[in-house]
Design an enzyme around this catalytic site. Structure first.
Site, PDB file in Angstrom:
ATOM      1  N   CYS A  61       3.710   6.667  -0.313  1.00  0.00           N
ATOM      2  CA  CYS A  61       2.363   6.134  -0.478  1.00  0.00           C
ATOM      3  C   CYS A  61       2.225   5.689  -1.929  1.00  0.00           C
ATOM      4  CB  CYS A  61       1.328   7.200  -0.140  1.00  0.00           C
ATOM      5  SG  CYS A  61      -0.373   6.688  -0.425  1.00  0.00           S
ATOM      6  N   GLY A  62       2.078   4.371  -2.142  1.00  0.00           N
ATOM      7  CA  GLY A  62       2.035   3.843  -3.497  1.00  0.00           C
ATOM      8  C   GLY A  62       0.810   4.260  -4.280  1.00  0.00           C
ATOM      9  N   CYS A  92      -3.974  -0.092   0.155  1.00  0.00           N
ATOM     10  CA  CYS A  92      -2.673   0.491   0.494  1.00  0.00           C
ATOM     11  C   CYS A  92      -1.670  -0.018  -0.536  1.00  0.00           C
ATOM     12  CB  CYS A  92      -2.257   0.080   1.905  1.00  0.00           C
ATOM     13  SG  CYS A  92      -0.596   0.653   2.360  1.00  0.00           S
TER      14      CYS A  92
END
Length: 260
Positions: free
Chosen positions: A74-75, A199
């Protein structure tokens, strides 16, 4: 047992953060993690992240989707974890940490912007109607005209659960070009099973996909997401994308304790 938690958000992508360097959090309790992420009965978040000890780097990132299952990279969560690590005095302004997709380098500026190095991308699959690539998590990227009014949840779910990606599924990104170096993006995230305000791996995927399609020649691309703005930069040579960085804000929201 009382657990202390911290809440962070990066362009509206929000996370429950827990310092698990003592190893006391029940990591395999899927129902508990889903409960903590629940916006009505728990703390609320798109995911839950544990900061843990790692013998070779500054810390380890363990990421769970809001459904309680451990997931891929998950960035935005990674960027928020860097800010969390600094708040805990685990790091200062630069760090190296380990996540599910490998080693990451990151820096945090005085203005709070976190720049996180993402994995290199060599395999970009271009089809007539979409692009597929993995930026630490799998991403489907497609251009749409009326992004503002597009039904992201319905259309995203249809593709995510469709024949294209099978049981594992994919994150689904819908993109509209704004100018030569700017794109708007909306993302349906698997594991959340809804649209999120941002995201990070999706923004990274969208930027690379737009370059690969020839929609932009830029190697620093601005992404307008529902929760703010992100910047993705990279080097490109022979169709390979290296030195990929995701940059944006990572902000502390509040802290508290909850009985589990």
């Amino acid at each position: 047992m009382q657990i202390e938690f911290y809440k962070y958000q990066g362009t509206g992508n929000d996370f429950v953060m827990i310092d698990n360097r003592q190893g006391i959090f029940p990591k395999d309790n899927i129902q508990l993690i889903a409960h903590l992420c629940d916006r009505r009965f728990g703390i609320g978040g798109d995911g839950l992240i544990l900061l843990e000890n790692d013998p070779e780097t500054d810390f380890k990132m363990v990421y769970y989707n809001s459904d309680g299952n451990q997931s891929s990279m998950c960035g935005n969560g990674g960027r928020c974890l860097v800010a969390f690590a600094k708040k805990l005095n685990v790091i200062q302004n630069s760090t190296t940490f380990i996540a599910t997709d490998g080693l990451h380098h990151a820096t945090i500026a005085d203005d709070g912007l976190v720049s996180l190095q993402m994995i290199d991308v060599a395999d970009v699959k271009i089809t007539p109607d979409h692009v597929f690539l993995n930026t630490g998590s799998p991403h489907h990227v497609q251009l749409v005209e009326d992004l503002e009014h597009y039904n992201v949840k319905e259309n995203g779910a249809s593709i995510r659960y469709g024949e294209l990606y099978g049981k594992q599924g994919s994150n689904i990104n819908f993109v509209k070009q704004v100018d030569a170096t700017t794109f708007s993006l909306r993302t349906y995230e698997r594991g959340v099973e809804d649209e999120t305000l941002s995201c990070g791996t999706g923004a990274t995927a969208a930027a690379i996909a737009m370059n690969a399609l020839g929609k932009t020649e830029a190697n620093s691309i601005d992404l307008n997401v529902e929760g703010g703005k992100l910047v993705v930069s990279f080097d490109k040579k022979d169709g390979q994308f290296t030195n990929v960085f995701l940059k944006g804000p990572a902000e502390f929201v509040f802290k508290g304790s909850i009985e589990i």
